[in-house]
Design a protein around this motif. Structure first.
Motif, PDB file in Angstrom:
ATOM      1  N   SER A  48       0.847  -1.198   0.000  1.00 38.67           N
ATOM      2  CA  SER A  48       0.000   0.000   0.000  1.00 38.67           C
ATOM      3  C   SER A  48       0.881   1.247   0.000  1.00 38.67           C
ATOM      4  O   SER A  48       0.506   2.290  -0.525  1.00 38.67           O
ATOM      5  CB  SER A  48      -0.919  -0.002   1.214  1.00 38.67           C
ATOM      6  N   ASN A 132      -0.970   6.395   9.756  1.00 37.33           N
ATOM      7  CA  ASN A 132      -1.948   5.343  10.052  1.00 37.33           C
ATOM      8  C   ASN A 132      -1.633   4.625  11.364  1.00 37.33           C
ATOM      9  O   ASN A 132      -2.311   3.667  11.715  1.00 37.33           O
ATOM     10  CB  ASN A 132      -1.977   4.318   8.914  1.00 37.33           C
ATOM     11  N   THR A 393     -16.214  -8.967  -2.743  1.00 37.19           N
ATOM     12  CA  THR A 393     -14.763  -8.896  -2.580  1.00 37.19           C
ATOM     13  C   THR A 393     -14.440  -8.460  -1.139  1.00 37.19           C
ATOM     14  O   THR A 393     -15.329  -7.995  -0.415  1.00 37.19           O
ATOM     15  CB  THR A 393     -14.139  -7.873  -3.540  1.00 37.19           C
ATOM     16  N   PRO A 395     -12.724  -5.787   0.021  1.00 37.73           N
ATOM     17  CA  PRO A 395     -13.061  -4.381   0.332  1.00 37.73           C
ATOM     18  C   PRO A 395     -14.566  -4.147   0.438  1.00 37.73           C
ATOM     19  O   PRO A 395     -15.024  -3.419   1.318  1.00 37.73           O
ATOM     20  CB  PRO A 395     -12.471  -3.602  -0.855  1.00 37.73           C
ATOM     21  N   GLU A 396     -15.322  -4.788  -0.456  1.00 42.37           N
ATOM     22  CA  GLU A 396     -16.785  -4.598  -0.430  1.00 42.37           C
ATOM     23  C   GLU A 396     -17.387  -5.083   0.879  1.00 42.37           C
ATOM     24  O   GLU A 396     -18.171  -4.394   1.528  1.00 42.37           O
ATOM     25  CB  GLU A 396     -17.442  -5.428  -1.547  1.00 42.37           C
ATOM     26  N   MET A 397     -17.004  -6.294   1.262  1.00 42.30           N
ATOM     27  CA  MET A 397     -17.652  -6.910   2.419  1.00 42.30           C
ATOM     28  C   MET A 397     -17.176  -6.305   3.747  1.00 42.30           C
ATOM     29  O   MET A 397     -17.937  -6.208   4.698  1.00 42.30           O
ATOM     30  CB  MET A 397     -17.408  -8.425   2.405  1.00 42.30           C
ATOM     31  N   ASN A 399     -16.434  -3.221   4.128  1.00 51.22           N
ATOM     32  CA  ASN A 399     -17.213  -1.989   4.230  1.00 51.22           C
ATOM     33  C   ASN A 399     -18.659  -2.290   4.622  1.00 51.22           C
ATOM     34  O   ASN A 399     -19.233  -1.619   5.479  1.00 51.22           O
ATOM     35  CB  ASN A 399     -17.164  -1.254   2.883  1.00 51.22           C
ATOM     36  N   GLU A 404     -21.263  -0.327   7.128  1.00 47.96           N
ATOM     37  CA  GLU A 404     -22.720  -0.244   6.885  1.00 47.96           C
ATOM     38  C   GLU A 404     -23.529  -1.141   7.822  1.00 47.96           C
ATOM     39  O   GLU A 404     -24.759  -1.125   7.780  1.00 47.96           O
ATOM     40  CB  GLU A 404     -23.005  -0.599   5.422  1.00 47.96           C
ATOM     41  N   PHE A 433     -13.113  -0.053  15.157  1.00 45.59           N
ATOM     42  CA  PHE A 433     -13.614  -0.321  13.807  1.00 45.59           C
ATOM     43  C   PHE A 433     -14.011  -1.784  13.637  1.00 45.59           C
ATOM     44  O   PHE A 433     -15.005  -2.101  12.977  1.00 45.59           O
ATOM     45  CB  PHE A 433     -12.521   0.051  12.798  1.00 45.59           C
TER      46      PHE A 433
ATOM     47  N   VAL B  27     -21.139  -0.109  -7.150  1.00 48.29           N
ATOM     48  CA  VAL B  27     -20.514  -1.273  -6.527  1.00 48.29           C
ATOM     49  C   VAL B  27     -20.269  -0.973  -5.054  1.00 48.29           C
ATOM     50  O   VAL B  27     -19.770   0.095  -4.715  1.00 48.29           O
ATOM     51  CB  VAL B  27     -19.168  -1.583  -7.225  1.00 48.29           C
ATOM     52  N   PRO B  28     -20.648  -1.914  -4.163  1.00 46.77           N
ATOM     53  CA  PRO B  28     -20.385  -1.649  -2.744  1.00 46.77           C
ATOM     54  C   PRO B  28     -18.891  -1.595  -2.451  1.00 46.77           C
ATOM     55  O   PRO B  28     -18.088  -2.136  -3.202  1.00 46.77           O
ATOM     56  CB  PRO B  28     -21.044  -2.825  -2.026  1.00 46.77           C
ATOM     57  N   GLY B  29     -18.535  -0.978  -1.344  1.00 47.78           N
ATOM     58  CA  GLY B  29     -17.115  -0.868  -0.979  1.00 47.78           C
ATOM     59  C   GLY B  29     -16.687   0.577  -0.926  1.00 47.78           C
ATOM     60  O   GLY B  29     -17.354   1.456  -1.470  1.00 47.78           O
ATOM     61  N   ASP B  30     -15.592   0.811  -0.244  1.00 48.22           N
ATOM     62  CA  ASP B  30     -15.129   2.172  -0.050  1.00 48.22           C
ATOM     63  C   ASP B  30     -13.603   2.141  -0.007  1.00 48.22           C
ATOM     64  O   ASP B  30     -13.019   1.477   0.856  1.00 48.22           O
ATOM     65  CB  ASP B  30     -15.701   2.696   1.283  1.00 48.22           C
ATOM     66  N   VAL B  33     -11.686   2.783   3.258  1.00 47.19           N
ATOM     67  CA  VAL B  33     -11.466   1.695   4.221  1.00 47.19           C
ATOM     68  C   VAL B  33     -10.161   0.974   3.874  1.00 47.19           C
ATOM     69  O   VAL B  33      -9.361   0.655   4.760  1.00 47.19           O
ATOM     70  CB  VAL B  33     -12.663   0.706   4.203  1.00 47.19           C
ATOM     71  N   THR B  34      -9.936   0.746   2.600  1.00 49.91           N
ATOM     72  CA  THR B  34      -8.684   0.101   2.160  1.00 49.91           C
ATOM     73  C   THR B  34      -7.492   0.972   2.532  1.00 49.91           C
ATOM     74  O   THR B  34      -6.487   0.489   3.046  1.00 49.91           O
ATOM     75  CB  THR B  34      -8.704  -0.126   0.636  1.00 49.91           C
ATOM     76  N   LEU B  35      -7.602   2.278   2.277  1.00 53.78           N
ATOM     77  CA  LEU B  35      -6.482   3.183   2.543  1.00 53.78           C
ATOM     78  C   LEU B  35      -6.205   3.323   4.042  1.00 53.78           C
ATOM     79  O   LEU B  35      -5.066   3.522   4.449  1.00 53.78           O
ATOM     80  CB  LEU B  35      -6.761   4.570   1.940  1.00 53.78           C
ATOM     81  N   ILE B  45     -11.109   7.016   8.584  1.00 60.73           N
ATOM     82  CA  ILE B  45     -11.811   6.785   7.311  1.00 60.73           C
ATOM     83  C   ILE B  45     -12.485   8.075   6.854  1.00 60.73           C
ATOM     84  O   ILE B  45     -12.391   8.453   5.678  1.00 60.73           O
ATOM     85  CB  ILE B  45     -12.836   5.631   7.467  1.00 60.73           C
ATOM     86  N   LEU B  79      -4.468   4.431  -4.651  1.00 65.66           N
ATOM     87  CA  LEU B  79      -3.753   3.384  -3.926  1.00 65.66           C
ATOM     88  C   LEU B  79      -2.245   3.618  -3.904  1.00 65.66           C
ATOM     89  O   LEU B  79      -1.600   3.491  -2.885  1.00 65.66           O
ATOM     90  CB  LEU B  79      -4.040   2.016  -4.551  1.00 65.66           C
ATOM     91  N   LEU B 266      -3.942  -4.168 -14.523  1.00 63.07           N
ATOM     92  CA  LEU B 266      -4.061  -2.827 -13.917  1.00 63.07           C
ATOM     93  C   LEU B 266      -5.526  -2.480 -13.644  1.00 63.07           C
ATOM     94  O   LEU B 266      -5.880  -2.054 -12.540  1.00 63.07           O
ATOM     95  CB  LEU B 266      -3.438  -1.784 -14.859  1.00 63.07           C
ATOM     96  N   HIS B 269      -7.199  -4.796 -10.806  1.00 63.96           N
ATOM     97  CA  HIS B 269      -6.774  -4.398  -9.462  1.00 63.96           C
ATOM     98  C   HIS B 269      -7.459  -3.087  -9.048  1.00 63.96           C
ATOM     99  O   HIS B 269      -7.945  -2.951  -7.922  1.00 63.96           O
ATOM    100  CB  HIS B 269      -5.249  -4.242  -9.458  1.00 63.96           C
ATOM    101  N   VAL B 272     -11.338  -3.612  -8.438  1.00 63.73           N
ATOM    102  CA  VAL B 272     -11.642  -4.335  -7.190  1.00 63.73           C
ATOM    103  C   VAL B 272     -11.538  -3.385  -5.995  1.00 63.73           C
ATOM    104  O   VAL B 272     -12.340  -3.432  -5.071  1.00 63.73           O
ATOM    105  CB  VAL B 272     -10.697  -5.548  -7.027  1.00 63.73           C
ATOM    106  N   HIS B 273     -10.532  -2.505  -6.031  1.00 65.58           N
ATOM    107  CA  HIS B 273     -10.324  -1.604  -4.894  1.00 65.58           C
ATOM    108  C   HIS B 273     -10.976  -0.233  -5.075  1.00 65.58           C
ATOM    109  O   HIS B 273     -10.753   0.667  -4.271  1.00 65.58           O
ATOM    110  CB  HIS B 273      -8.819  -1.427  -4.641  1.00 65.58           C
TER     111      HIS B 273
END
Lengths: 514, 311
Positions: A48, A132, A393, A395-397, A399, A404, A433, B27-30, B33-35, B45, B79, B266, B269, B272-273
């Protein structure tokens, strides 16, 4: 109060004494490590960030360990703290931690890693907008330089978890000159004090590091450099090692063990890790706000069957969030919920669900997770719990469940933290979290958490953790399933690789032959 | 014609990028949250969402991206923080080499076999070629890719199992790395070329003017080379255009099997994110490539068949 860092308990001490002759024999049998060569590694994900302060993914560590040394290191087998860039530390009183920094350590840019540099790192980690790791250092009130090689941390409350926290991102020291000059650019051109220094990073493709000649540990590192090729598909990564393009691949799935065993030129490496496959629970609302339902979920799962069916037998059934190899493992609590479908049914009936219970769980779409879901659905069906999965995926789940608040359960994993109090804090503390309810399940959690950070010696801490684990386990705040073992594979050139309990490979002892 | 096509590009780009951006929102996701990573907190967040502008309304986010893109700024990846333009420029040559090689293989193998089958309709050779071609269309390219890796890379060690090398760094190594992926991609391409060329050529060779050419005493070879192939070239050109579009799409799977750092991996990836600047940048570049390719084919039509220009 002053506490020794070598606070081994009796069992650990005896184990060490007992293992000593064996270690000597092994040392004699081992060949002298050879210097030279470039290790080629297949890595399953792109970092990352290569700045330990601004990155966030648990998979970054394998990259970071090559370039960054930590203030405190950890014992590979038990995760007990051992000296790193800080050669010693002590708690003169409950709320003061003194770190004595090893002299003569240089960053890759030639600047010294002294007390001033360590303070600059603490300040950045605590206050930088992009940091972070602020939550890791939340108990630190003030950091002062009390000598050329000494830093003193004043704490808001007793916190003996800090030494192990400093074996993670928060303890990875970056060159202050570099992060001040490069700013955001330090994410992609990091300067640490580790065995290898950064050369290049082609995004989602390759990270290259090369030997740091002025590394503080004499004779190390053995490898001239490491090339980490990013191959997200682990089957492809394994193929690259079978074909000889790479030397090493890690984070393999248990199902790949058969492929490794079939390949003549590969050696598999396995070992216990903190990586726990589990069901998170939202205890903040019905029906999981009822402890009987949560306990029924724990009694209703056959962990050994789950291990054999979904993990190829390459895991340890999990009763609590720590594996048996960990220093804070509590054997009694780990056996609290044996597989007992009758007990599960009885508890459900007591909770008012005599005719069964429908629960919505979130999960992932890949084949391995679908298999896990099928086993759980079948096991829970037998006790009257009708589990339905909604998949997406990661990230989706994440979140959907954590932000949510969708679903009652979440079939995912916990990758572990160097200090177990971090795990309990992140999973069960109010507002955390990973506690999707954001409320404490029981009020005893908070004080018990504080207690685990009050003592510096291992036996006292272990006792405190036993108390906390008892609260968590009696209240059945999650369903731990199995600890997935680390599975790596390497070619014949690779020597002296040892897995660690954290499950994130380090290459500091590896050398190449031939 | 060129001016008309260039004008057509603009609404197509806006529409394509808008639709993709809209789909990403659904699409769900954020990505925040990944970052935020393993130490995520609700506050962190929220801070990330604000600093990246993810809390702004949908149209504002899209409008900002479009405005910047109009000024040749494709923004940076959320990312990796790398400029999207640099990422595309780094990866596109890799994909182009595989697609180009697959296309070349499709034509080099497909055209002769298509001609052979068309000139001997109903023969054993024709049956064999059309049967193999049907198989080529039906074979999933990821399966073929894995069979190729198992045989030629893992068992025989003739080719590398993974990765890619830039042509500029080592042409021979680049071609060696591109061979297996190109073959895996080319299987369906060869089949398509054979099938299309065969049917078009059979139609032409059985037309009245070819019968007249026979009556005039021209040799079958002269009829084929001077008249048959010239007439079938327009069909072949159309097939090539469609094939390139299909190959560009198919690289997504083949790049995963061979761990090739190209455009396909590319965008997967990034999608997905929910790294939307990268997704938008790749979509934009793909749309431009496809439109430019179609433009080139239209120009070639006029060269091969002057009646097209007159129309």
């Amino acid at each position: 109060m002053t506490h020794s860092i070598d606070g081994l308990d009796r069992r650990a001490f005896l184990a060490l004494v007992g293992a000593a002759p064996l270690a000597v024999t092994e040392a004699r049998a081992q060949a002298t490590p050879k210097r030279g060569g470039v290790l080629k590694v297949s890595a399953p994900s792109n970092p990352s960030s290569l700045d330990p302060t601004t990155g966030g993914a648990g998979s970054d560590h394998v990259f970071l360990y090559t370039m960054f040394d930590t203030l405190v290191a950890f014992d590979y087998a038990t995760l007990q703290p051992v000296p790193g860039l800080a050669e010693s530390w002590s708690y003169p009183d409950d709320t003061t931690l003194v770190l004595n920094i090893r002299p003569g350590v240089l960053f890759h840019d030639g600047t010294p890693c002294d007390a001033e540099a360590v303070k600059a790192n603490f300040d950045r980690n605590r206050f930088d907008e992009r940091s972070n790791v602020k939550p890791d250092l939340a108990t630190v009130a003030d950091v002062t330089v009390t000598g050329p090689q000494q830093v003193t941390l004043k704490l808001k409350q007793p916190d003996t978890a800090l030494p192990l926290i400093l074996s993670d991102r928060a303890g990875m020291m970056s060159s202050p000159k570099a992060f001040k000059e490069l700013g955001r650019g330090h994410d992609r051109a990091p300067v640490g004090a580790g065995p290898w220094k950064f050369v290049s990073w082609a995004d989602n493709e390759r990270i290259v590091v090369t030997r740091f000649d002025q590394y503080w540990q004499p004779g190390k590192p053995y490898l001239d450099g490491i090339e980490l090729q990013v191959i997200p598909e682990v089957n492809t990564g394994l193929r690259s090692v079978i074909a000889g393009q790479n030397d090493f691949v890690y984070f393999l799935s248990p199902q790949q063990k058969t492929v490794i065993d079939r390949a003549k030129n590969l050696t598999s490496v396995t070992g216990p890790t903190l990586y726990c496959v589990l069901l998170y629970m939202n205890w903040g609302r019905p029906p999981l706000n009822d402890v009987k339902v949560r306990q029924a979920l724990n009694y209703g799962v056959n962990r050994e069957e789950f291990n054999q069916a979904t993990m190829n037998g390459l895991s340890e059934p999990a009763g609590i969030t720590l594996p048996s190899a960990h220093w804070a493992f509590d054997a009694a609590m780990a056996k609290r919920y044996p597989y007992d479908p009758d007990k599960a049914k009885a508890l459900l009936a007591e909770a008012g669900y005599k005719d069964g219970l429908d629960l919505l769980a979130l999960g992932y779409t890949d084949q391995r997770h679908i298999q896990r879901q099928e086993v759980l659905i079948e096991q829970y069906r037998k006790v009257g719990i009708r589990l339905k999965f909604q998949n997406g995926t990661i990230p989706e789940m994440t979140n959907a469940y954590m932000v949510e608040k969708k679903g009652d359960l979440y079939l995912s994993a916990w990758t572990g933290r160097p200090d177990p109090s971090q795990t309990y804090q992140l999973m069960f503390a109010a507002g955390s979290f990973y506690n999707t309810s954001r409320v404490e399940a029981v009020p005893e959690i908070g004080p018990a958490l504080l207690e685990t950070r009050r003592y510096a010696d291992i036996p006292s801490r272990k006792k405190a953790f036993a108390g906390l684990q008892k609260i968590v386990t009696e209240n059945a705040l999650l369903v731990p399933l199995v600890f997935q073992w680390e599975l790596d594979a390497h070619g014949p050139r690779v020597k002296n690789f040892k897995p660690n309990l954290l499950g994130k490979p380090k290459f500091e002892n590896v050398y190449l032959e031939g | 014609m060129i001016r008309r096509r260039v004008v057509q590009i603009i609404p197509v780009i806006v529409l394509a990028t808008f639709v993709v951006f809209g789909l990403l929102q659904l699409v769900p996701g954020d990505i925040a949250v990944t970052l935020a990573g393993d130490n995520a907190t609700d506050a962190r967040i929220a801070q990330i969402r604000q600093s990246y502008g993810l809390d702004r309304p949908f149209l504002v986010q899209y409008g900002t991206w479009l405005w910047n893109a109009m000024h040749l700024d494709l923004s940076r990846s959320y990312l990796s923080n790398e400029p999207v333009f640099d990422q595309i420029m780094h990866r596109f040559p890799v994909t182009l080499l595989i697609v180009g090689s697959a296309l070349a293989l499709s034509l080099i193998i497909g055209v002769p076999f298509g001609i052979l089958a068309a000139t001997r309709p109903g023969s054993f050779l024709d049956t064999a070629v059309t049967s193999v071609a049907s198989l080529g269309v039906a074979l999933p390219n990821f399966w073929l890719a894995m069979i190729l890796v198992a045989t030629f890379a893992l068992s025989w060690n003739w080719f590398p199992a993974t990765g890619a090398v830039a042509l500029s760094r080592s042409p021979s190594q680049a071609l060696l790395h591109a061979t297996l992926p190109a073959i895996a991609l080319a299987a369906s391409g060869v089949a398509t070329v054979v099938q299309q060329l065969r049917s078009a050529l059979i139609e032409i060779l059985s037309s009245q003017y070819v019968r007249t050419l026979h009556a005039k005493g021209l040799s079958p070879a002269a009829i084929l080379w001077q008249h048959g192939l010239k007439n079938v070239s327009v069909t072949l050109l159309t097939v090539v255009g469609l094939l390139v579009n299909r190959l560009l799409g198919a690289t997504v799977v083949v790049e995963a099997v061979f761990a090739i750092p190209g455009m396909g991996s590319l965008i997967v990836h990034a999608a997905v994110h929910k790294d939307f600047p990268v997704v938008q940048g790749v979509v934009l570049s793909m749309v431009v490539i496809v439109i430019l390719l179609n433009l080139l084919i239209d120009i070639l039509y006029t060269v091969l068949d002057p009646r097209v220009a007159l129309k």
